[in-house]
Design an enzyme around this catalytic site. Sequence first.
Site, mmCIF file in Angstrom:
data_model
loop_
_atom_site.group_PDB
_atom_site.id
_atom_site.type_symbol
_atom_site.label_atom_id
_atom_site.label_comp_id
_atom_site.label_asym_id
_atom_site.label_seq_id
_atom_site.Cartn_x
_atom_site.Cartn_y
_atom_site.Cartn_z
ATOM 1 N N LYS A 23 0.845 -1.177 0.000
ATOM 2 C CA LYS A 23 0.000 0.000 0.000
ATOM 3 C C LYS A 23 0.894 1.245 0.000
ATOM 4 C CE LYS A 23 -2.838 2.269 3.328
ATOM 5 N NZ LYS A 23 -1.904 3.123 4.004
ATOM 6 N N ASP B 28 -3.266 -5.270 1.975
ATOM 7 C CA ASP B 28 -3.924 -4.369 2.918
ATOM 8 C C ASP B 28 -3.739 -5.088 4.251
ATOM 9 O OD1 ASP B 28 -5.828 -3.327 4.758
ATOM 10 O OD2 ASP B 28 -6.796 -2.346 3.075
ATOM 11 N N HIS B 29 -2.811 -4.582 5.077
ATOM 12 C CA HIS B 29 -2.419 -5.403 6.229
ATOM 13 C C HIS B 29 -3.573 -5.616 7.220
ATOM 14 C CE1 HIS B 29 -1.756 -1.522 8.237
ATOM 15 N NE2 HIS B 29 -1.739 -2.171 9.371
ATOM 16 N N GLU C 150 -6.532 6.443 15.873
ATOM 17 C CA GLU C 150 -5.120 6.329 16.255
ATOM 18 C C GLU C 150 -4.767 7.485 17.177
ATOM 19 O OE1 GLU C 150 -2.395 4.602 13.020
ATOM 20 O OE2 GLU C 150 -3.576 6.146 12.043
ATOM 21 N N ASP D 7 -5.230 7.436 2.948
ATOM 22 C CA ASP D 7 -4.391 6.595 3.797
ATOM 23 C C ASP D 7 -5.196 5.508 4.520
ATOM 24 O OD1 ASP D 7 -1.904 5.939 5.048
ATOM 25 O OD2 ASP D 7 -2.583 6.947 6.878
ATOM 26 N N HIS E 200 -8.260 0.435 4.362
ATOM 27 C CA HIS E 200 -8.613 -0.295 5.588
ATOM 28 C C HIS E 200 -10.108 -0.175 5.945
ATOM 29 C CE1 HIS E 200 -4.377 -0.475 5.693
ATOM 30 N NE2 HIS E 200 -4.138 0.627 6.364
ATOM 31 N N LYS F 189 -6.049 10.703 13.138
ATOM 32 C CA LYS F 189 -4.795 10.664 13.906
ATOM 33 C C LYS F 189 -4.947 11.618 15.078
ATOM 34 C CE LYS F 189 -1.890 8.845 10.488
ATOM 35 N NZ LYS F 189 -1.576 7.453 10.805
HETATM 36 C C1 BG6 Z 1 -1.139 2.285 7.566
HETATM 37 C C2 BG6 Z 1 -1.243 3.785 7.452
HETATM 38 O O1 BG6 Z 1 -1.660 1.678 6.425
HETATM 39 O O2 BG6 Z 1 -1.868 1.863 8.702
HETATM 40 C C3 BG6 Z 1 -0.755 4.468 8.715
HETATM 41 O O3 BG6 Z 1 -0.453 4.234 6.366
HETATM 42 C C4 BG6 Z 1 -1.467 3.907 9.933
HETATM 43 O O4 BG6 Z 1 -0.961 5.883 8.644
HETATM 44 C C5 BG6 Z 1 -1.405 2.380 9.917
HETATM 45 O O5 BG6 Z 1 -0.839 4.428 11.091
HETATM 46 C C6 BG6 Z 1 -2.265 1.799 11.032
HETATM 47 O O6 BG6 Z 1 -2.040 0.418 11.109
HETATM 48 P P1 BG6 Z 1 -2.294 -0.374 12.455
HETATM 49 O O7 BG6 Z 1 -2.077 -1.801 12.103
HETATM 50 O O8 BG6 Z 1 -1.334 0.160 13.471
HETATM 51 O O9 BG6 Z 1 -3.708 -0.063 12.843
#
Ligand code: BG6
Length: 506
Positions: A165, A194-195, A233, A252, A257, A357
């Site tokens: 991504k 997409d993690h 976050e 982002d 997500h 954020k």
């Molecule tokens: C990423 C974003 O894909 O996901 C970041 O680019 C974000 O901005 C992050 O902080 C959040 O991932 P996780 O797994 O910590 O919720």
Amino acid sequence: MENPFRAGMRLRRVPPPATLVILGVTGDLARRKLLPSLYRLFRKGLLPPGSAILGVARRDWDDEKFRNMVREALDRFVGKGQDERMWEGFAAMLFFCAGDLVDAEAYRTLDDTLISVDAHGPRNGNRLFYLAMPPSTYLDVIDGIGRHGLAGRRGAGWTRIVVEKPFGRDLESARSLNRTLGQWFSEDDVFRIDHYLGKETVQNILVFRLANAIFEPLWNSQYVDHVQITVAEDIGIEQRATYYEEAGAMRDMIQNHALQLLALVAMEPPITFAAGPVRDEKVKALMALRPLGGLEVDKAVVRGQYGPGLSQGEAVVGYLQEEGVAQASTVETFVAMRVFIDSWRWAGVPFYLRTGKRLPKRCTEVAIQFKRPPLPLFGEDVAAETEANVLAMHIQPDEGITLKIASKVPGPTVHVHSVNMDFRYGSSFGAAADAYERLLLDALLGDSTLFARGDGVEVAWAFVDRIIERWRHVDAPGPRIYEAGSWGPKAAEDLVDADRREWRRL
Ligand code: BG6
């Protein structure tokens, strides 16, 4: 006899030996996530002997220097004191290739290195490229891989590619990435990360819905009042101003997500849990999103930007004071929106999404808010003090699921109080594996169920692009400033308030 497409999901899956080529191996992603996850897979016996990891970067390093870097990354992100024999086994898989992938020469060197690395193991020419480089290089690098003959199959082996991504920054760039990928790879060999899809709790959304008989009958407009998806976050943009100034929260977090979470909640049951059927249904759900454009955007979408404030008790600067951010930047760090899915199942049910954020805490949650009972059988006042049922899926942290139900308070009168039925992953199952571990394993196995498909990515961009286009208009309201450490601008409260609803207090 069991449907063969449904059998075998419980089998432990060990991929065949392959060479994993990490392009951009000295970057943050490789150090923090990819190399630690590969090491953990190795420790679990899921990276079989004969596998190789070839790091590619511009630095003038040799294998030894690369191994030292990996050792440091593991000490930092997996923990010091790793078993020495285990480390030696892993270190023997590590190779390095120096090269700047803007030069044709670098691809020739990479080709030669791959041939010599492959000669040392039973890898049958299986190769997985992992693009862990700046997104601006993707097109050229994919093209470079193709033009230098590195994308093709070798004998019985496969060649796959994982693309990190962000997948484009709008519909047009995503299409062009898809086209370039399609020129050299078949869709089955492309893995768009997409993690969030690798997180256990996200995978559990479908299991929870479909392995239990009692929820799915309620999972529709007849019983559900609305759905809230929060991806909050507490961190700011950290050192990523260059990227974030180009992205903002919509690109982002929402485009990928949040919309992936929405698709999992809203999709129809697939006929099997294979990549094709699961992704077909997800894409259909995204296609049913009612487009938001023009003036509708002002009513249904709120954008915000954090100002100075407190984060976990510490004073923090506002977005405009972050290093690398333009003086009068209008980039959004917060988005709240109301969307509708025009499908038979969800007609008229609002889905409220919010992400930001510098909110009070890190917390991702999907909450299904049910309708109230049809009759206030215990009187209007009891009904008024009773909250509707909520099924909250806590994606992270404190992973679990809570069902809010009404209960009689013990005593001679009828007083009703809301109580929670709680399930916690930690207490039932212990710690879950990192998302990257699962996704790397699946890419090595060739299973793309948990990856975004090209058409789905385009549908999501088409939806998001219209909103961003409205934001570019001079009349569009700019981002509202919210105090760091708060739940976003007041306009986000007003958005749900106008529908006589409330954001959940998390
Ligand atoms: C990423 C974003 O894909 O996901 C970041 O680019 C974000 O901005 C992050 O902080 C959040 O991932 P996780 O797994 O910590 O919720």
